[in-house]
Scaffold this motif. Structure first.
Motif, PDB file in Angstrom:
ATOM      1  N   ASP A 266      -7.272  -2.910  -3.076  1.00 35.11           N
ATOM      2  CA  ASP A 266      -6.959  -3.999  -2.293  1.00 35.11           C
ATOM      3  C   ASP A 266      -5.182  -4.119  -2.296  1.00 35.11           C
ATOM      4  O   ASP A 266      -4.479  -3.441  -2.751  1.00 35.11           O
ATOM      5  CB  ASP A 266      -7.568  -5.394  -2.064  1.00 35.11           C
ATOM      6  CG  ASP A 266      -8.811  -5.020  -2.053  1.00 35.11           C
ATOM      7  OD1 ASP A 266      -9.717  -4.719  -1.300  1.00 35.11           O
ATOM      8  OD2 ASP A 266      -9.592  -5.605  -2.818  1.00 35.11           O
ATOM      9  N   SER A 267      -5.038  -4.047  -1.051  1.00 36.84           N
ATOM     10  CA  SER A 267      -3.577  -4.686  -1.181  1.00 36.84           C
ATOM     11  C   SER A 267      -3.519  -5.704   0.072  1.00 36.84           C
ATOM     12  O   SER A 267      -4.274  -5.906   1.182  1.00 36.84           O
ATOM     13  CB  SER A 267      -2.618  -3.650  -0.609  1.00 36.84           C
ATOM     14  OG  SER A 267      -2.943  -2.755  -0.137  1.00 36.84           O
ATOM     15  N   LYS A 268      -2.566  -6.544  -0.391  1.00 34.00           N
ATOM     16  CA  LYS A 268      -2.119  -7.371   0.959  1.00 34.00           C
ATOM     17  C   LYS A 268      -0.880  -6.730   1.927  1.00 34.00           C
ATOM     18  O   LYS A 268       0.372  -6.196   1.455  1.00 34.00           O
ATOM     19  CB  LYS A 268      -1.003  -8.388   0.360  1.00 34.00           C
ATOM     20  CG  LYS A 268      -2.414  -8.755  -0.554  1.00 34.00           C
ATOM     21  CD  LYS A 268      -2.023 -10.757  -1.474  1.00 34.00           C
ATOM     22  CE  LYS A 268      -2.619 -11.669  -1.985  1.00 34.00           C
ATOM     23  NZ  LYS A 268      -3.921 -11.990  -0.973  1.00 34.00           N
TER      24      LYS A 268
ATOM     25  N   HIS B 219       0.812  -1.381  -0.280  1.00 38.88           N
ATOM     26  CA  HIS B 219       0.110   0.084   0.373  1.00 38.88           C
ATOM     27  C   HIS B 219       0.595   1.228   0.354  1.00 38.88           C
ATOM     28  O   HIS B 219       0.322   2.509  -0.339  1.00 38.88           O
ATOM     29  CB  HIS B 219      -1.031   0.320   1.331  1.00 38.88           C
ATOM     30  CG  HIS B 219      -0.090   0.120   2.421  1.00 38.88           C
ATOM     31  ND1 HIS B 219      -0.292   1.535   2.835  1.00 38.88           N
ATOM     32  CD2 HIS B 219       0.402  -1.266   3.415  1.00 38.88           C
ATOM     33  CE1 HIS B 219       0.911   1.653   4.123  1.00 38.88           C
ATOM     34  NE2 HIS B 219       0.601  -0.205   4.567  1.00 38.88           N
TER      35      HIS B 219
ATOM     36  N   LEU C  95     -12.185 -14.277  -5.804  1.00 38.43           N
ATOM     37  CA  LEU C  95     -11.609 -13.673  -3.863  1.00 38.43           C
ATOM     38  C   LEU C  95     -12.881 -13.224  -3.273  1.00 38.43           C
ATOM     39  O   LEU C  95     -13.313 -13.448  -2.714  1.00 38.43           O
ATOM     40  CB  LEU C  95     -10.628 -12.872  -4.439  1.00 38.43           C
ATOM     41  CG  LEU C  95      -9.838 -12.115  -2.873  1.00 38.43           C
ATOM     42  CD1 LEU C  95      -9.186 -13.628  -2.543  1.00 38.43           C
ATOM     43  CD2 LEU C  95      -9.018 -11.162  -3.169  1.00 38.43           C
TER      44      LEU C  95
ATOM     45  N   ASP D 142      -5.320  -9.880   3.610  1.00 32.40           N
ATOM     46  CA  ASP D 142      -5.803  -8.605   2.912  1.00 32.40           C
ATOM     47  C   ASP D 142      -6.260  -7.418   3.460  1.00 32.40           C
ATOM     48  O   ASP D 142      -7.803  -7.551   4.075  1.00 32.40           O
ATOM     49  CB  ASP D 142      -6.980  -8.794   1.527  1.00 32.40           C
ATOM     50  CG  ASP D 142      -6.508  -9.712   1.078  1.00 32.40           C
ATOM     51  OD1 ASP D 142      -5.563  -9.530  -0.473  1.00 32.40           O
ATOM     52  OD2 ASP D 142      -6.813 -11.169   0.511  1.00 32.40           O
TER      53      ASP D 142
ATOM     54  N   SER E 104     -12.094  -8.993   6.228  1.00 34.44           N
ATOM     55  CA  SER E 104     -11.467 -10.350   5.586  1.00 34.44           C
ATOM     56  C   SER E 104     -10.676 -11.268   5.999  1.00 34.44           C
ATOM     57  O   SER E 104     -10.067 -12.160   5.966  1.00 34.44           O
ATOM     58  CB  SER E 104     -10.669 -10.469   3.604  1.00 34.44           C
ATOM     59  OG  SER E 104      -9.752  -9.530   3.610  1.00 34.44           O
TER      60      SER E 104
END
Length: 668
Positions: free
Chosen positions: A171-173, A41, A362, A162, A196
């Motif tokens: 979204d980003s991990k 992010h 997803l 996520d 999530s």
């Protein structure tokens, strides 16, 4: 000899698709974000990236410059011509100032013990339910002191999660440990939201038990076989951690699942929209539009409800409800999703909408079609058992099975062009659909028979009612007690047609007594017999209290009643002579007076030494102090009018009352 796989990053490892990597704009080499301390992010905020080797020579990376606060790309020039996008700081401020319909209009407030599958099966699960009294809900949770660091301890800091960059709605991990570090900082350069984190396969699962109603109704819990080829979907337990001003735009939960939320601490605000056909059509059009983020969907529909969910409150949202969520203060919440039998048609409709919108896997319910096949198999057995027990299935189940049959047929046809089969190996799809269709036909035939029976019964009732009205129309009218009294009074008035009075020796005597004698004789043929006992007029058969009161009222108005003394009176059903005491009393008191009157005694004396003529007032009525017994005139011959003291009474205007007065005077 095969060429060696290229190696990247300072760790010199091959490329791993599951790990975030960033390219150096100087040397063009790729680096794992975790190896060079760059979160995914954060990468979007870097304009020119310099790897650790290049920044020694060229200096640190160059960051993007913020030019606006209302666009996802904050580097766009702020010329005031572009609309506000969802999630940006300007959007959040505007959202908090918007006016919405109150969630209390649609929210059903219930106690935990009331929220049961039986209740929802009877009343439906079509509106959100709010629960503040948790007892008997079956929900087990950690104490409100449970913190984000506790989550890291139970789940593990290395778990990749996520997160949502709220200002960009992207979204980003990142690792859970990094998110926890961000969450606990006092200064947060951006708003990140975690919604999530499913923890069913972690140690934290032991701390949480879902509400009984979700557990007992869940398709996954009831119908998913242990030996399934497909992995069991884990959607029952989520941990949601959001900082202040986190926002999730309008959406429908995957597969049209129903959802339960519990705010452990903090607060969330839900913006709820009813899933009417019109609203669902608007939602699909809005979701597929290129400017979706620039249009606030709550203004596209007729009504959007604002529902504040404070700490300690559980909210259950039914199938298909469109909703957005704002975290008004730092918050930790728990929740879960579940499919069920009550709204099968709506669940299928939401799934097909996701396919048309090309929703990424997803964000879809895992193996949705597979579980529908399992459910169809189990519902077939349920319908057979109900038929064998002669027990009709509930309407919601019949309608749900019909929708399910249609969906299964569509999916089988789709297999020809899109071979992504989720049909379980132990299920024969064509045979299953044939048997389900047969059971539904049995139900429909039985319902048609019942409907015909109801129609026939209704027609019978109509015919019976018509016949009864016809009979009542042609049947003679049964007179009421008051009608009988009026008829009897008229007859008495006709029969008491006496001639004019003449004065003889200062007394008023009748000129003719023939009509009076005839009237007395004719009374024996009258079917209505009246008796005045202790100042009350009674009949020789029982009358209703209302009729007797009406009679007494008429007599009272005419001044024809004397105050009765409490005395046990013989039953009005029996003749007066049937009581020996009554006869002896009458003989002792009445016979001597009768003899004296026949002898022409002008002033007989009673037992008290009073003149009997003084016992009558100036209207010719008995004095209240006297106790007189009146009997049926047909059984005691009346005295001749010329033998009685009869002062001329003043005229009474009411003719019927006047007739009664003469009648009572006559029979006394």
């Amino acid at each position: 000899m095969m060429a060696a796989a290229p190696l990247y990053c300072v760790c010199r490892q091959p490329y791993d698709v599951s790990r975030f990597m960033i390219e150096c704009d100087i040397c063009k080499d790729w680096f794992h974000g975790s190896c060079v301390q760059v979160e995914e992010h954060h990468a979007v905020d870097i304009d020119v990236y310099h790897c650790p080797n290049c920044d020694v020579v060229h200096g640190p990376s160059l960051m993007k410059k913020r030019n606006n606060w209302h666009r996802h790309d904050y580097t766009e020039p702020d010329d005031g011509s572009k609309p506000v996008q969802a999630g940006t700081p300007v959007f959040i401020k505007e959202l908090q100032n918007r006016i919405f319909a109150s969630g209390e209009e649609i929210l059903i407030r219930m106690k935990g013990e009331q929220v049961t599958p039986r209740y929802l099966e009877r009343h439906g699960f079509n509106y959100p339910i709010g629960v503040t009294e948790m007892e008997a809900l079956g929900l087990k949770l950690p104490a409100p002191t449970f913190s984000v660091k506790d989550v890291e301890q139970y789940v593990g800091g290395d778990k990749v999660i996520d997160v949502i960059d709220v200002a960009r709605q992207a979204d980003s991990k990142m690792k859970l440990s990094e998110f926890i570090k961000y969450f606990t900082k006092s200064h947060r350069p951006k708003v990140l939201n975690l919604i999530s984190l499913e923890f069913s396969d972690t140690k934290m699962s032991e701390l949480v038990e879902v509400p009984d109603v979700a557990q007992k109704m869940s398709w996954v819990e009831n119908y998913w076989p242990d030996d399934s080829f497909f992995p069991k979907p884990f959607v029952q337990k989520y941990c949601l951690m959001g900082v202040k001003d986190s926002y999730t735009d309008f959406h429908i939960d995957f597969g049209g699942t129903s959802v339960w939320y519990h705010v452990l601490w903090g607060e969330k605000i839900f913006y709820l929209i009813k899933p009417t056909p019109a609203n669902l059509a608007l939602y699909e059009a809005w979701s597929s539009s290129p400017n979706q983020s620039e249009v606030f969907f709550g203004e596209k529909v007729e009504k959007c409800y604002k529902c504040v969910v404070p700490q300690g409150t559980t909210l259950l949202i039914p199938t298909g409800w469109i909703h957005a969520v704002l975290t008004s203060q730092d918050c930790m919440a728990f929740g879960g999703n579940f499919l069920h039998n009550l709204n099968i048609g709506m669940q299928l409709r939401c799934y097909e909408m996701e396919r048309r919108l090309k929703t990424p896997d997803l964000f879809k319910f895992p193996y949705f079609e597979a579980i529908c096949w399992y459910v169809a198999k189990n519902l077939l057995e349920m319908l057979k058992e109900l038929r064998e027990d002669s027990c009709p299935p509930p309407t919601y189940l019949v309608e749900g099975v019909k929708a399910l049959i249609g969906a299964l047929k569509t999916w089988l046809k789709r297999e020809v062009t899109e071979p992504t089969s989720e049909v379980p190996d132990n299920i024969r799809p064509n045979h299953l659909m044939k048997e389900l269709t047969k059971e539904i036909r049995y139900v429909e035939v039985r319902e048609e028979e019942k409907k015909q029976e109801r129609v026939e019964l209704h027609l019978k009732h109509i015919i019976s009612a018509r016949r009864l009205r016809e009979q009542q129309r042609h049947a003679p009218k049964v007179p009421s007690n008051l009608d009988i009294l009026e008829q009897h009074t008229r007859e008495v008035l006709k029969r008491l047609e006496v001639g004019p009075l003449e004065e003889v020796h200062g007394k008023l005597n009748k000129v003719s007594t023939a009509s009076a004698a005839a009237a007395a004789e004719s009374l024996e043929d009258n079917h209505l017999r009246l008796m005045l006992v202790n100042g009350r007029i009674i009949r020789d058969r029982p009358t209703s209290p209302s009729t007797e009161e009406a009679i007494q009222g008429m007599l009272s108005m005419a001044g024809l009643l004397c105050s009765p003394k409490p005395e046990k009176v013989a039953s009005s059903q029996e003749p007066w002579w049937s009581s020996p005491n009554q006869c002896s009393r009458l003989e002792h008191r009445e016979a001597p007076q009768h003899q004296r009157r026949l002898q022409g005694d002008k002033s007989p004396m009673d037992s008290q030494g009073n003149s009997s003529s003084e016992a009558w007032d100036n209207q010719g009525l008995p004095s209240p102090e006297m106790d007189y017994q009146y009997c049926d005139p047909s059984m005691s011959p009346p005295l001749h009018p010329s033998k009685r003291h009869a002062p001329n009474p003043p005229p009474i205007s009411n003719q019927a009352t006047k007739g009664l007065e003469h009648f009572l005077f006559f029979i006394s």
